[in-house]
Design a protein around this motif. Structure first.
Motif, short mmCIF file in Angstrom:
data_model
loop_
_atom_site.label_atom_id
_atom_site.label_comp_id
_atom_site.label_asym_id
_atom_site.label_seq_id
_atom_site.Cartn_x
_atom_site.Cartn_y
_atom_site.Cartn_z
N TYR A 1 0.17 17.16 -4.76
CA TYR A 1 0.10 16.10 -3.74
C TYR A 1 1.43 15.33 -3.65
O TYR A 1 1.45 14.14 -3.34
CB TYR A 1 -1.05 15.15 -4.06
N ARG B 1 3.32 7.29 3.02
CA ARG B 1 3.71 8.69 2.79
C ARG B 1 4.53 9.28 3.94
O ARG B 1 4.90 10.44 3.87
CB ARG B 1 2.46 9.54 2.53
N GLY C 1 0.84 -1.19 0.00
CA GLY C 1 0.00 0.00 0.00
C GLY C 1 0.87 1.24 0.00
O GLY C 1 2.07 1.17 0.33
N CYS D 1 5.48 5.57 -2.41
CA CYS D 1 4.23 6.20 -2.86
C CYS D 1 4.51 6.96 -4.16
O CYS D 1 5.56 7.60 -4.31
CB CYS D 1 3.68 7.16 -1.81
N ILE E 1 5.63 11.45 -13.40
CA ILE E 1 5.49 10.50 -12.29
C ILE E 1 6.82 10.29 -11.57
O ILE E 1 7.86 10.08 -12.20
CB ILE E 1 4.97 9.13 -12.82
N HIS F 1 4.83 14.15 0.12
CA HIS F 1 5.46 13.00 0.79
C HIS F 1 6.91 12.79 0.36
O HIS F 1 7.70 12.17 1.08
CB HIS F 1 4.64 11.72 0.57
N ALA G 1 3.95 9.97 -6.90
CA ALA G 1 3.61 11.39 -6.91
C ALA G 1 3.42 11.83 -8.36
O ALA G 1 4.18 11.42 -9.25
CB ALA G 1 4.72 12.22 -6.27
N TYR G 2 2.41 12.64 -8.56
CA TYR G 2 2.18 13.21 -9.89
C TYR G 2 2.74 14.64 -9.90
O TYR G 2 2.42 15.44 -9.02
CB TYR G 2 0.68 13.23 -10.22
N ARG H 1 -5.01 -1.83 7.93
CA ARG H 1 -5.88 -0.88 7.26
C ARG H 1 -6.77 -1.61 6.27
O ARG H 1 -6.50 -2.73 5.85
CB ARG H 1 -5.05 0.16 6.50
C1 LIG Z 1 -1.01 7.48 -11.53
C2 LIG Z 1 -0.99 7.68 -10.03
C3 LIG Z 1 -0.78 8.93 -9.51
C4 LIG Z 1 -0.75 9.12 -8.12
N1 LIG Z 1 -0.44 10.36 -7.64
C5 LIG Z 1 -0.33 10.53 -6.31
C6 LIG Z 1 0.08 11.80 -5.77
O1 LIG Z 1 0.33 12.77 -6.49
N2 LIG Z 1 0.17 11.92 -4.42
C7 LIG Z 1 -0.10 10.88 -3.57
O2 LIG Z 1 0.01 11.06 -2.36
N3 LIG Z 1 -0.50 9.65 -4.04
C8 LIG Z 1 -0.59 9.46 -5.39
N4 LIG Z 1 -0.93 8.22 -5.89
C9 LIG Z 1 -1.20 7.10 -4.95
C10 LIG Z 1 -2.68 6.76 -4.90
O3 LIG Z 1 -3.38 7.81 -4.23
C11 LIG Z 1 -2.87 5.42 -4.20
O4 LIG Z 1 -2.17 4.43 -4.88
C12 LIG Z 1 -4.34 5.04 -4.10
O5 LIG Z 1 -5.04 5.95 -3.29
C13 LIG Z 1 -4.55 3.64 -3.52
O6 LIG Z 1 -3.99 3.54 -2.24
P1 LIG Z 1 -2.93 2.40 -1.89
O7 LIG Z 1 -1.76 2.58 -2.85
O8 LIG Z 1 -2.51 2.66 -0.47
O9 LIG Z 1 -3.59 1.10 -2.06
C14 LIG Z 1 -0.97 8.03 -7.25
C15 LIG Z 1 -1.18 6.75 -7.80
C16 LIG Z 1 -1.18 6.56 -9.16
C17 LIG Z 1 -1.36 5.17 -9.71
#
Ligand SMILES: Cc1cc2nc3c(=O)[nH]c(=O)nc-3n(C[C@H](O)[C@H](O)[C@H](O)COP(=O)(O)O)c2cc1C
Length: 162
Positions: free
Chosen positions: A65, A14, A11, A107, A131, A68, A109-110, A146
């Motif tokens: 976002y 952050r 999962g 995690c 990314i 992290h 980040a975009y 969780r």
């Molecule tokens: C294409 C993509 C972009 C994402 N961008 C962000 C981001 O900018 N910031 C962030 O905190 N998480 C980001 N995430 C993480 C997702 O929020 C997270 O994978 C999703 O909520 C599912 O939660 P989990 O990974 O804990 O299962 C991104 C995930 C993907 C696949």
């Protein structure tokens, strides 16, 4: 850890501890990304490794976002030379699953602020670098405590026809 366990338990994390990930582990993670599949085996990616704390902080300000990244031990920015993000999506999954197998959390980040990011990392104007992934040892509660937050299989599966 077997592959299914890694997929089920990984999962996003952050918050990271101050502990450094050994260089050998970082290289194992990057090497797993290198082994990822891609269309026609084009491997249209360059991985930019960021470890300097000031550099990580500046990187974290390249996306709404992406905060992290500031507290990560290191980050990898996936530079996409194909403009078809499916391929780097594959590499991202390999990097994250390999890290998880090695006890390292991560995690995505975009990065919406592309000009700022390209300026920071010296990325050529033609490339896409939307990314990045933060990595480090988790300072959050384990995933198993969780909810997974995933839709049930019956909600997303159609057999033979829509
Ligand atoms: C294409 C993509 C972009 C994402 N961008 C962000 C981001 O900018 N910031 C962030 O905190 N998480 C980001 N995430 C993480 C997702 O929020 C997270 O994978 C999703 O909520 C599912 O939660 P989990 O990974 O804990 O299962 C991104 C995930 C993907 C696949």
């Amino acid at each position: 850890m077997n592959t299914l366990d890694a997929i089920r338990t990984k999962g996003s994390v952050r918050k990271f501890t101050e502990e450094s990930v050994p260089e050998e582990t970082i290289l194992q993670i990057l090497d797993a990304g290198r082994h990822s599949q891609s269309s026609k085996n084009n491997q249209p990616w360059t991985f930019v490794l960021v470890q300097d704390k000031e550099h990580l902080k500046a990187l974290s300000e390249c996306g709404t976002y992406a905060g992290h990244i500031a507290g990560a031990d290191f980050a990898v920015v996936l530079v996409d030379h194909s403009n078809w993000s499916f391929d780097i999506g594959q590499a991202a999954a390999y990097l994250q699953l390999a890290a998880w197998d090695l006890g390292v959390s991560s995690c995505i980040a975009y990065f919406g602020l592309q000009d700022k990011l390209k300026d920071l990392l010296g990325i050529p104007p033609g490339a896409v670098a939307e990314i990045g992934i933060s990595f480090g040892y988790s300072a959050e509660e384990p995933r198993s405590l969780r909810k997974s937050g995933r839709k049930p299989l019956e909600d997303i599966l159609k057999r033979e026809h829509w």
